[in-house]
Enzyme design. Structure first.
Site, PDB file in Angstrom:
ATOM      1  N   GLY A  91       0.807  -1.212   0.000  1.00 55.86           N
ATOM      2  CA  GLY A  91       0.000   0.000   0.000  1.00 55.86           C
ATOM      3  C   GLY A  91       0.834   1.254   0.000  1.00 55.86           C
ATOM      4  N   THR A 110     -22.059  -7.847  -9.725  1.00 52.95           N
ATOM      5  CA  THR A 110     -21.673  -6.461  -9.987  1.00 52.95           C
ATOM      6  C   THR A 110     -20.164  -6.329 -10.092  1.00 52.95           C
ATOM      7  OG1 THR A 110     -23.541  -5.797  -8.626  1.00 52.95           O
ATOM      8  CG2 THR A 110     -21.973  -4.090  -9.206  1.00 52.95           C
TER       9      THR A 110
END
Length: 585
Positions: A85, A329
């Site tokens: 990250g 989705t």
């Protein structure tokens, strides 16, 4: 962004456990194609703790940024840690502790060791502003800690092996076949040797009794988001912008370009002459057209890529492998993003800013028009932000990291999340404003008449979900295809074949087939969310409107009477089955 793997208390010979660790870590190499590293410590004879890292170099491109890091303090054994990250407030932390701890380079993640030494593995996390998955091992106390950022921008899984060893990793695929127990480490939680995750992120907006009442200040909203974008543009590598043509990504792009023009972001030092922007869609799709208008207005070097439904369908099995989900989705939206990420990476871009999170923070999905009152509007926003890690963040991270491309969402900067969730929900409800449009206050904050951020037609464009905006034919083509590859016989046996999260339609059945080819365990299946939805709502929001219960489909067009295309498509939404028949006919 990178790939990380930790294995704790594994028993065996050194050669065996090292080979196992590097083999599992190699499954994450798409996340970190630039370098790799391994740390192994023998706790007692034949018992090992291991941390592996697959590196995508963005901040400090030298070998000083290679991980796992080792922090040496006085006469103690070095503490090992690896991170996946970005830490956005690392310069502030570095200035505070660089004279106290031996920091070797300028990597944003190296300061994690200093915070651990100062506050310990239980109290350090609130001092970080960023998106992260972190693993720490301290041989002085024989303790390990694994932690995930506040909303789960970065994925993190953990599990227990058949001999009691603990695994922690960025992606399911690294450890699925090693674990008898498997879980997602929830956002804002840390894990230690007690194997019981503990919540470290406990903001005011998590309190179920809390009802925000801060009145909207447009100048403050604009300044807060601008600061979030500025902080997320840190790094030494070339970056780009996702521009779908919707208001969220377009605002992020407009802020970025303005920061570059003002000299606050130096793109020359990153080897860039212009800011590059990217979009993907089917031929003639709404997003392609709108993104081109945004790019021309902002003056970015724009790359619009066209894909066909057939190319998208061909990619879906690989998309499911990388995203590790069978959620409708997520797969519909992940596929074009996956195709786009490959093309972006080929151009030498290391990370892109995107618009994820705005719809959850400001109630931007079309079904929010039907919220019965401000209290329920706010509760749904809370539910949506808390659930982001299951859907949009999983998609944005894994579909791009499949090609070693990092995505950063400024709307989900921790300080901005807390600001946005403190705004009175009455100021977020569409019907409380003359235009009756979702995210009115966000649009209005950037509606600068003297120096416009965006063309008015973009700033006030109706919400279009990514899987719709790439072209309505995309969703319809998938459902039609699934009618041809899933037999009626197999579908009728779905409850026997899939006892857990039984598919409700043939699209879900096909996705599940692809998923179980890669991840056959029951534990893996249970990591995937499975609930009814309309236009990306939570299941709770179906109670808002009787038509929602009869019309459950994730497409924004399913919100009848709100979406501009909904009337001509009325009757075609029934978990995808009717739509498929319409296309076939």
């Amino acid at each position: 962004m990178c790939g990380i793997l930790g294995i704790f208390n594994i028993v065996g010979r050194y050669e065996h456990v090292r080979k196992l660790a590097t083999t599992l870590s190699r499954r994450l190499r798409h996340r970190g194609p630039d370098a790799c590293g391994v740390y192994i410590y023998e706790v007692e004879p034949g018992v090992w703790n291991i941390i592996c890292h697959e590196r995508l170099s963005i901040c400090d491109l030298s070998d000083n940024g290679k991980q796992p890091f080792l922090l040496q303090k006085q006469d103690l054994k070095p503490v090992a840690f690896a991170a996946n990250g970005e830490i956005y407030n690392y310069q502030e932390i570095r200035k505070k502790y660089e004279n106290k701890y031996p920091l070797q380079g300028t990597s944003d993640c190296e300061i994690i060791g200093a915070l651990y030494s100062e506050f310990g593995g239980k109290e350090m996390w609130n001092h970080l502003e960023g998106m992260f998955g972190v693993i720490i091992y301290d041989p002085n106390t024989n303790e390990f800690f694994a932690s995930r950022d506040h909303v789960g921008v970065i994925p993190l899984y953990w599990g227990v092996g058949k001999h009691g060893e603990v695994y922690v990793t960025s992606e399911l695929k690294a450890i699925d076949d090693q674990c008898v127990e498997l879980s997602i480490l929830l956002p804002g939680h840390y894990l230690d040797k007690n194997k019981t995750p503990t919540q470290w992120y406990q903001p005011l907006w998590h309190d179920e009794e809390y009802f925000p009442n801060n009145q909207i200040d447009y100048k403050e909203l604009r300044e807060q988001l601008t600061q979030a974008v500025y902080e997320q543009l840190q790094g030494d590598a070339p970056f780009g912008l996702f521009i779908s043509g919707g208001v969220d990504s377009s605002i992020v792009a407009a802020i970025t370009v303005r920061l570059v023009q003002e000299g606050k972001i130096d793109i020359k030092k990153r080897g860039m002459d212009k800011v590059h922007s990217f979009c993907i869609g089917l031929k003639g799709s709404p997003d392609i057209e709108s993104s081109q208008k945004v790019a021309e207005y902002l003056g970015t070097e724009h790359h619009a890529f066209i894909y066909t439904p057939e190319e998208g369908i061909d990619a879906i099995p690989d998309v499911i492998y990388h995203t590790e989900t069978y959620n409708n989705t997520t797969i519909r939206a992940s596929t074009p993003m996956y195709i786009l990420a490959r093309k972006i990476k080929a151009l030498g871009i290391k990370y892109c800013l995107t618009g994820e999170g705005a719809d959850e923070l400001f109630g931007g999905y079309l079904y929010f028009h039907k919220a019965p009152n401000a209290e329920e509007f706010h509760r749904e926003c809370v539910r949506k932000v808390k659930d982001l890690y299951k859907y949009d963040l999983l998609r944005a991270n894994k579909s791009t990291m499949a090609w070693g491309l990092e995505v950063r969402p400024p709307f989900l900067h921790k300080s901005f999340v807390e600001y946005a969730m403190s705004i009175d929900p009455n100021d977020k409800m569409p019907r409380n404003f003359p235009k009756n449009i979702e995210k009115y206050i966000l649009r209005a904050a950037f509606d600068d008449k003297s120096k416009p951020y965006l063309p008015s037609e973009i700033l006030w464009r109706q919400k279009e979900q990514f899987s719709d905006g790439v072209g309505y034919l995309w969703r319809d083509s998938i459902t039609a295809y699934c009618e041809t590859v899933i037999s009626d016989k197999d579908f009728s046996d779905r409850e026997i074949i899939y006892e857990i999260n039984t598919p409700r339609n043939k699209e879900q059945f096909w996705y599940r087939q692809c998923f179980e080819h890669h991840f056959p365990s029951k534990e893996a299946a249970l990591t995937v969310p499975y609930a009814l939805s309309i236009a990306c709502s939570t299941e709770k929001a179906l109670e808002w409107c009787e038509s929602f219960k009869k019309n459950t489909d994730e497409s924004g067009r399913a919100v009848l009477g709100i979406h501009q295309q909904s009337e001509q498509l009325k009757g075609t939404f029934n978990d995808g089955e009717s739509a498929a028949k319409t296309v076939k006919n």
